[in-house]
Design a protein around this motif. Structure first.
Motif, mmCIF file in Angstrom:
data_model
loop_
_atom_site.group_PDB
_atom_site.id
_atom_site.type_symbol
_atom_site.label_atom_id
_atom_site.label_comp_id
_atom_site.label_asym_id
_atom_site.label_seq_id
_atom_site.Cartn_x
_atom_site.Cartn_y
_atom_site.Cartn_z
ATOM 1 N N ILE A 53 58.972 -39.235 -33.571
ATOM 2 C CA ILE A 53 58.570 -40.652 -33.641
ATOM 3 C C ILE A 53 57.275 -40.828 -32.840
ATOM 4 N N ALA B 234 55.275 -43.322 -30.629
ATOM 5 C CA ALA B 234 55.586 -44.563 -29.906
ATOM 6 C C ALA B 234 54.381 -45.024 -29.084
ATOM 7 N N ASN C 155 62.716 -45.868 -24.553
ATOM 8 C CA ASN C 155 62.493 -45.278 -25.880
ATOM 9 C C ASN C 155 62.990 -43.828 -25.905
ATOM 10 N N SER C 156 62.721 -43.074 -24.852
ATOM 11 C CA SER C 156 63.134 -41.660 -24.832
ATOM 12 C C SER C 156 64.651 -41.551 -24.949
ATOM 13 N N MET D 153 65.697 -42.575 -28.529
ATOM 14 C CA MET D 153 65.186 -41.679 -29.567
ATOM 15 C C MET D 153 65.821 -40.296 -29.483
ATOM 16 N N ASN E 29 65.926 -37.411 -32.184
ATOM 17 C CA ASN E 29 64.485 -37.317 -32.418
ATOM 18 C C ASN E 29 63.748 -36.731 -31.211
ATOM 19 N N VAL F 56 59.755 -37.478 -29.422
ATOM 20 C CA VAL F 56 58.827 -38.614 -29.436
ATOM 21 C C VAL F 56 57.502 -38.222 -28.813
ATOM 22 N N VAL G 248 59.755 -34.767 -25.333
ATOM 23 C CA VAL G 248 58.999 -35.999 -25.119
ATOM 24 C C VAL G 248 57.584 -35.579 -24.742
ATOM 25 N N CYS H 272 56.874 -46.687 -33.546
ATOM 26 C CA CYS H 272 57.559 -47.736 -32.791
ATOM 27 C C CYS H 272 56.579 -48.263 -31.744
ATOM 28 N N PHE I 176 66.565 -45.895 -34.532
ATOM 29 C CA PHE I 176 65.668 -44.742 -34.691
ATOM 30 C C PHE I 176 66.300 -43.704 -35.628
#
Ligand code: NAD
Length: 469
Positions: free
Chosen positions: A137, A139, A153-154, A157, A162, A164, A197, A221, A459
Motif C-alpha cells: 500500500i 500511504a 497505518n502500519s 496494514m 500488507n 506499506v 514498512v 491511503c 486495507f
C-alpha cells in the motif's frame, strides 16, 4: 523467536537520532542506518514487495498478530521520545498530548481481530469470502500526526497482510524515518520480515508520483489536506482519502453548561488544535452563551475583544483579494495560545490553553480550518439557526461534529442533518476515536471516500473461494 524489545541506544541521544541529514545511506541492500528508509521510491517499493511476499507465504495470522504486539510495545516504550522528536522537528502541538496520542494508537488500533471471514454452507458445498491483502500500500501522512499515523497505518496494514511504503510530510521526515526504523526493528525482533514498512528519506511530490504510478501499488491511503486527497482520487487507483475537517460544536439551552465549557476547551486545545477532529467553532444558544463563556474562562481560556480579533486575523490568516478566500499562515499552526496573545498584546498566564472570541457565523475563523488553539463562538437563537450555520461551517466534508444537549430531538436532528463520519454527543472530540468512550482508535478518518474510522479490514480485498459438492 527473540522477543527482545527495541529501544535503540541511539534514542538516548535525541540529537543524534533526529539528525537524519548526517546519516550515511549505503544504498538499498539492508540500506540505510534507519531500517526501511530509502533514498528513492523504486527501492522502497521493491523492498516492501519482497517483504510482503515473505509475509504472505511464510507467516500465519497469529504471527502477524505477534508482530503487531511488538509494534504496540515499542511505541509505548518510545512514546516520550516520539513526542519530543515531533515537537523538535515540526514545532507544533503539545508534548504531553502527543504522548497520549501515541498511547491511544498503540493500545486501541485494531489488529488481526478486525478481519472476518464470511461463509455459506449448504447442500451445494461451502463458499467463503476472505479479507485478503492488496500487497503493498502507498500511504501519505500528515505533519500534524506524523508518527501516530505511521504507527496506526502500519498496524492496520500489516494486520491485513500488507506491506506499506510511506511518503511522509517533508516537514516531518525525520520523525517518519525514526518511526519506520522503530517499527522495522520491532518486526525483526520477533522474527518478522525486514522492510515490511518502508519510507522515502526525502519525500517529495516526485516520490509520491513514483509511488502512485508504480504497478506494484494497488491501493493508496492518504491522510492530510484537500490537495493530497484530490491527487489520490485523480490517480486512477483505488484510494482511501482521509481529508480535512472543520468540526462544529452546538450547545443548546438544555445542555450541562459547566461540563460543556470544560470539555470544549479541553478538546479544542488538545495538541493545540492540530487534530482534524478537534473542535473548531461553537454555535451556542444565546440564552446560555454567557454562562458557557464563563465556564470556558474557568478552564484556561482567555477571551479577546473585537480589535484583538482583527489583529489575530491579520496575524494568522492571509486573504486572497481576487477570490476573497482566506488561507492560514502555516507558521502559526499548532502554536501555544500564549504566543498568539503575546503577539496581540494581551496579557496571559503561562497555563492558558485556548483563545476564545465572539464572532459572526461567516467570520473567517469559523470558515477556515485553523488548527490553532483559537475558538470562535457564534450566538444563535435556536436549533434551526445552529444547525444551519454548523452545516455551512462543516462545508459538507463529512468529517466530525459535536453537540451538548439533553434534548433528544435536537441530538437526533443534528446527527442526521450534519451526517458526519464522527458525531459525538455530550463529550469532547477525542471520544470519537475511543478516548474515554467505546470503540477503537484511528488516525485516518476517511470521510471523503466513506471507509470512515479506518482499520485493518479497510486495507483488504474480498476473495471468494467456492467448494462444490
Ligand atoms: P497537508 O495536506 O499539507 O499534507 C498531508 C500530506 O499530503 C503530506 O504528506 C504532504 O506532503 C502531502 N501533500 C500535500 N499537498 C499535496 C498535493 N497537492 N498532492 C499530493 N500530496 C500532497 O496536510 P498537513 O498540514 O500535514 O495536515 C493537516 C491536514 O490534514 C488538515 O487539513 C487535517 O484536517 C488533515 N488531516 C486529516 C485527517 C483525517 O483522518 N481525515 C487526519 C489528520 C490530518
Amino acid at each position: 523467536m527473540n522477543n527482545n524489545l527495541f529501544v535503540s541506544p541511539e534514542t538516548k541521544d535525541l540529537k543524534l537520532r533526529t539528525n537524519v541529514e548526517n546519516l550515511k545511506f549505503k544504498g538499498c541492500e539492508g540500506g540505510s542506518t534507519y531500517i526501511g528508509v530509502f533514498e528513492n521510491a523504486e527501492t522502497a517499493i521493491d523492498e516492501a514487495v519482497n517483504a510482503q511476499k515473505r509475509l504472505s507465504l511464510y507467516y500465519t495470522k497469529e504471527q502477524r498478530e505477534k508482530i503487531i504486539t511488538e509494534i504496540r510495545k515499542v511505541t509505548l516504550k518510545n512514546k516520550e521520545i516520539l513526542a519530543q522528536m515531533i515537537l523538535e522537528e515540526t514545532h507544533m502541538g503539545r508534548y504531553e498530548d502527543k504522548i497520549l496520542k501515541h498511547e491511544l494508537v498503540a493500545k486501541y488500533t485494531p489488529g488481526t481481530e478486525d478481519l472476518a471471514t464470511t461463509a455459506w454452507s449448504g447442500d451445494n458445498g461451502l463458499t467463503v469470502v476472505e479479507m485478503s491483502p492488496y500487497g503493498v500500500i502507498g500511504a501519505i501522512t500528515p505533519s500534524t500526526n506524523p508518527t501516530e499515523t505511521i504507527i496506526c497505518n502500519s498496524i492496520g496494514m500489516i494486520a491485513s497482510g500488507n506491506a506499506v511504503v510511506f511518503n511522509g510530510h517533508p516537514g516531518a521526515k525525520k520523525c517518519v524515518a525514526f518511526a519506520v526504523d522503530m517499527i522495522n526493528r520491532a518486526i525483526i525482533s520477533c522474527g518478522g520480515p525486514r522492510n515490511l514498512v518502508t519510507a522515502i528519506k526525502n519525500p517529495t511530490m516526485e516520490s509520491l508520483d513514483a509511488i502512485i504510478k508504480h504497478p506494484a501499488i494497488k491501493l493508496l491511503c492518504g491522510t492530510g489536506g484537500p490537495g493530497m486527497v484530490k491527487t489520490l482520487l485523480s490517480s486512477g487507483k483505488k484510494s482511501i482519502g482521509a481529508g480535512a475537517g472543520n468540526p462544529p460544536v452546538i450547545v443548546d439551552d438544555t445542555a450541562d453548561i459547566e461540563k460543556a465549557g470544560k470539555s470544549i476547551i479541553e478538546g479544542c486545545s488538545f495538541d493545540n488544535n492540530l487534530p482534524c477532529i478537534a473542535e473548531k467553532e461553537v454555535f451556542v444558544f444565546e440564552n446560555v452563551a454567557d454562562d458557557l463563556i464563563k465556564n470556558m474562562l474557568k478552564n484556561n481560556a482567555v477571551i479577546i475583544n473585537k480589535d484583538q480579533v482583527s489583529r489575530l486575523v491579520n496575524l494568522v490568516l492571509q486573504k486572497n483579494n481576487e477570490t476573497s478566500e482566506y488561507t492560514i499562515n502555516k507558521k502559526w499552526v499548532g502554536k501555544d495560545a500564549k504566543l498568539f496573545l503575546d503577539e496581540i498584546d494581551v496579557e496571559s498566564s503561562s497555563d492558558v490553553r485556548c483563545i476564545i472570541c465572539e464572532v459572526d457565523a461567516d467570520h473567517p475563523f469559523v470558515m477556515t480550518e485553523l488548527m490553532m488553539p483559537i475558538l470562535p463562538i457564534v450566538r444563535v437563537k435556536d436549533i434551526d439557526e445552529a444547525i444551519k450555520y454548523a452545516k455551512i461551517a462543516e462545508q459538507n466534508r463529512k468529517h466530525s461534529a459535536y453537540i451538548y444537549s439533553k434534548n433528544i430531538e435536537n441530538l437526533n436532528r443534528f446527527e442526521k442533518e450534519i451526517d458526519t463520519t464522527i458525531f459525538v454527543k455530550n463529550a469532547k472530540s477525542f471520544a470519537g476515536v475511543g478516548y474515554g468512550a467505546e470503540g477503537f482508535t484511528t488516525f485516518t478518518i476517511a470521510g471523503c471516500t466513506g471507509e470512515g474510522i479506518t482499520s485493518a479490514r479497510n486495507f483488504t480485498r474480498q476473495r471468494r473461494c467456492v467448494f462444490v459438492g
